[in-house]
Design a protein around this motif. Structure first.
Motif, short mmCIF file in Angstrom:
data_model
loop_
_atom_site.label_atom_id
_atom_site.label_comp_id
_atom_site.label_asym_id
_atom_site.label_seq_id
_atom_site.Cartn_x
_atom_site.Cartn_y
_atom_site.Cartn_z
N PRO A 216 0.81 -1.27 -0.15
CA PRO A 216 0.14 -0.03 0.03
C PRO A 216 0.91 1.25 -0.07
O PRO A 216 2.01 1.12 0.23
CB PRO A 216 -0.88 -0.07 1.31
N VAL A 217 0.31 2.35 -0.26
CA VAL A 217 0.96 3.72 -0.45
C VAL A 217 0.27 4.70 0.57
O VAL A 217 -1.02 4.80 0.53
CB VAL A 217 1.10 4.29 -2.09
N ILE A 218 1.06 5.23 1.21
CA ILE A 218 0.56 6.56 1.93
C ILE A 218 1.03 7.86 1.48
O ILE A 218 2.30 7.95 1.46
CB ILE A 218 0.45 6.53 3.59
N VAL A 219 0.49 8.93 0.79
CA VAL A 219 1.00 10.11 0.50
C VAL A 219 0.64 11.19 1.56
O VAL A 219 -0.48 11.47 1.52
CB VAL A 219 0.33 10.42 -0.89
N VAL A 255 5.65 5.15 2.36
CA VAL A 255 5.33 6.56 2.49
C VAL A 255 6.03 7.62 1.83
O VAL A 255 7.05 7.53 1.98
CB VAL A 255 5.27 6.77 4.10
N VAL A 256 5.30 8.29 0.97
CA VAL A 256 5.93 9.40 0.09
C VAL A 256 5.21 10.59 0.84
O VAL A 256 4.03 10.92 0.62
CB VAL A 256 5.36 9.26 -1.48
N SER A 257 6.32 11.76 0.92
CA SER A 257 5.68 12.97 1.41
C SER A 257 6.39 13.77 0.13
O SER A 257 7.45 14.24 0.07
CB SER A 257 6.59 13.41 2.57
N ASP A 303 -5.79 0.66 -1.69
CA ASP A 303 -4.60 0.41 -1.08
C ASP A 303 -3.71 1.85 -1.16
O ASP A 303 -2.60 2.10 -0.54
CB ASP A 303 -3.86 -0.56 -1.63
N TRP A 304 -4.32 2.94 -1.44
CA TRP A 304 -3.75 4.18 -1.56
C TRP A 304 -4.47 5.29 -0.65
O TRP A 304 -5.80 5.46 -0.75
CB TRP A 304 -3.85 4.69 -3.18
#
Length: 467
Positions: A216-219, A255-257, A303-304
């Protein structure tokens, strides 16, 4: 090399805990005691009383001004909270005493008082920063980012499913790394041409394997002023997800910031505007495209997650509803009811070239109505002392519920509009979100599974789940 090491050690010094804040508090208190005790002789007592009278007056007036700015006219768009107001009033009181002593005292006492005037400003700033938690280290004051750039050798795109990964780990044919990695990235902007600063990417242990799982991805977006580096240095994201990964075969979201504002002083509104460029296109086209191309991630919108704090939280409640095929989940802390960079008319003219409909599309409740019904998830949180944000999560949450969203509202105990609210929320919500996105063994996506996991979140002492 030695000089670089010295600078790195200096930048790593924590300024919210430990010896650094204690040094300023002790120095200020010691100066107050010395100047007071040494003026208690009979001929100096009247002067000392005048100095303390001046201190009380300055403290009272200063505290009243801060309260008026915070709660009276809400100059910054949010209330500062009583912790900040009281700390500011005490700072003004101490400042008043040192200024009065600098005027009335003589000799070394005057010198000490003069030195303490600027030091009091610093001490007060240190205390207020401890409340907000915005700057955690000396390096964060200058947005120092020592993280190496991500390369193709850091990650593999030869991926497996989550169940396959778990079977491989159990069979000892794959082994997750001991720890994750925080890396820098220049996210290309072919669609938006948005002049973003470099992003930061946290890769969990499983993402560093030769055949990583599709994760999964968390922005996540910091507030404004803020930066991608600020998000990771101020939040407990890595700590929370590292604990989760250690208990789940190295599994955790990537995790992408990214940068949504181009600089500390700008507010892009996370929209495509004539003022600062195409921030929305960057966050909904360039950033997702780069993530899918360079990282081992799931393609399922469920998942985003897009989320953030303050202005970043507002952005996430705009973008999530407007782009349901990209972001299936929203995690917003202390967000606002609408983009905020001055009055509405000024934003319509200055950002949207007079197009009122383009502005209205960015208002979260309007976005929710426009794309209803939706089966997305929205986690809304606010510090309990942040009255405005608490009202905001009620308004947006109610509208999201009407639009068919699954809504979780969280009150962060003892926190205001600050990173304490963020960290309390992440500590409770991230493990629940990870489970919901299928990272726990046997985890599903149905209501029964969600209800069971909610019980775990509700027992977290730092938050209260609002019904």
């Amino acid at each position: 090399m030695a000089s670089i090491a010295v600078w790195e050690e200096l930048y790593a010094v924590r300024i919210t805990t430990g010896w650094f804040p204690a040094l300023f508090f002790i120095a200020t208190l010691a100066a107050l005691i010395v100047l007071s005790v040494t003026q208690m002789r009979r001929h100096a007592r009247r002067r000392l009383m005048r100095e303390w009278a001046a201190a009380l007056a300055v403290g009272g007036v200063g505290g009243a001004i801060v309260w008026f700015i915070s709660d009276g006219i809400v100059l910054f768009g949010v209330e500062l909270g009583w912790d900040v107001i009281i700390s500011s009033a005490i700072g003004f009181l101490v400042l008043g005493f040192f200024i009065a002593a600098a005027v009335a005292a003589r000799g070394w006492r005057r010198v000490l008082a003069i030195v303490m005037v600027p030091l009091t400003f610093v001490t007060t700033a240190v205390r207020i920063n401890m409340i907000y938690g915005e700057y955690q280290t000396i390096g964060s004051l200058v947005d120092y980012s020592p993280y190496p750039y991500i390369t193709a050798s850091d990650v593999s795109l030869d991926t497996v499913s989550i169940p396959e990964w778990n079977r491989d780990v159990d069979a000892h044919t794959q082994t997750p790394a001991k720890e994750g990695r925080l890396l820098s990235a220049d996210i290309a902007n072919p669609a938006s041409k948005f002049a973003a600063r470099k992003a930061l990417v946290w890769l969990p242990p499983s993402a560093l394997a030769k055949r990583p799982p599709r994760l999964p991805v968390i922005v996540m977006l910091a507030g404004q002023p803020g930066s991608p580096t600020r998000y990771f240095t101020a939040s407990n994201t890595i700590d929370v997800l590292t604990r989760y990964a250690h208990a789940h075969n190295g599994l955790a979201p990537i995790v992408v910031s990214p940068d949504q504002n181009t600089s500390m002083t700008r507010n892009s509104l996370c929209a495509d505007t004539v003022k600062y460029g195409n921030a929305e296109t960057y966050l909904t086209k360039d950033v997702p495209d780069w993530i899918r191309t360079h990282l081992p991630v799931s393609d399922d919108a469920r998942d985003w997650t897009i989320g953030g704090f303050s202005q970043g939280g507002t952005c996430s409640t705009q973008i999530g509803p407007n782009h349901p095929l990209i972001y299936g989940n929203v995690l917003a802390v202390d967000g606002e009811l609408a983009p905020n960079a001055g009055g509405v008319d000024a934003m319509v003219d200055g950002y949207f070239g007079g197009d009122r409909a383009a502005y209205e599309r960015q208002v979260p409740v309007n976005a929710l109505r426009a794309h209803a019904p939706s089966d997305q998830l929205m986690i809304l949180a606010a510090g309990e002392k942040d009255v405005v944000s608490m009202a905001n999560i009620a308004t947006i949450g109610n509208e999201a519920t009407k639009a068919g969203w699954t809504v979780v509202r969280i009150k962060a105990k003892g926190a205001g509009h600050d990173w304490r609210a963020v960290n309390a929320t992440l500590d409770a919500a991230l493990p629940w979100l990870c489970d919901r996105m299928g990272l726990a063994a046997g985890s599903g996506r149905g209501k029964d599974e969600d209800d069971g996991r909610m019980d775990t979140m509700e027992t977290n002492p730092g938050i209260e789940v609002l019904r």
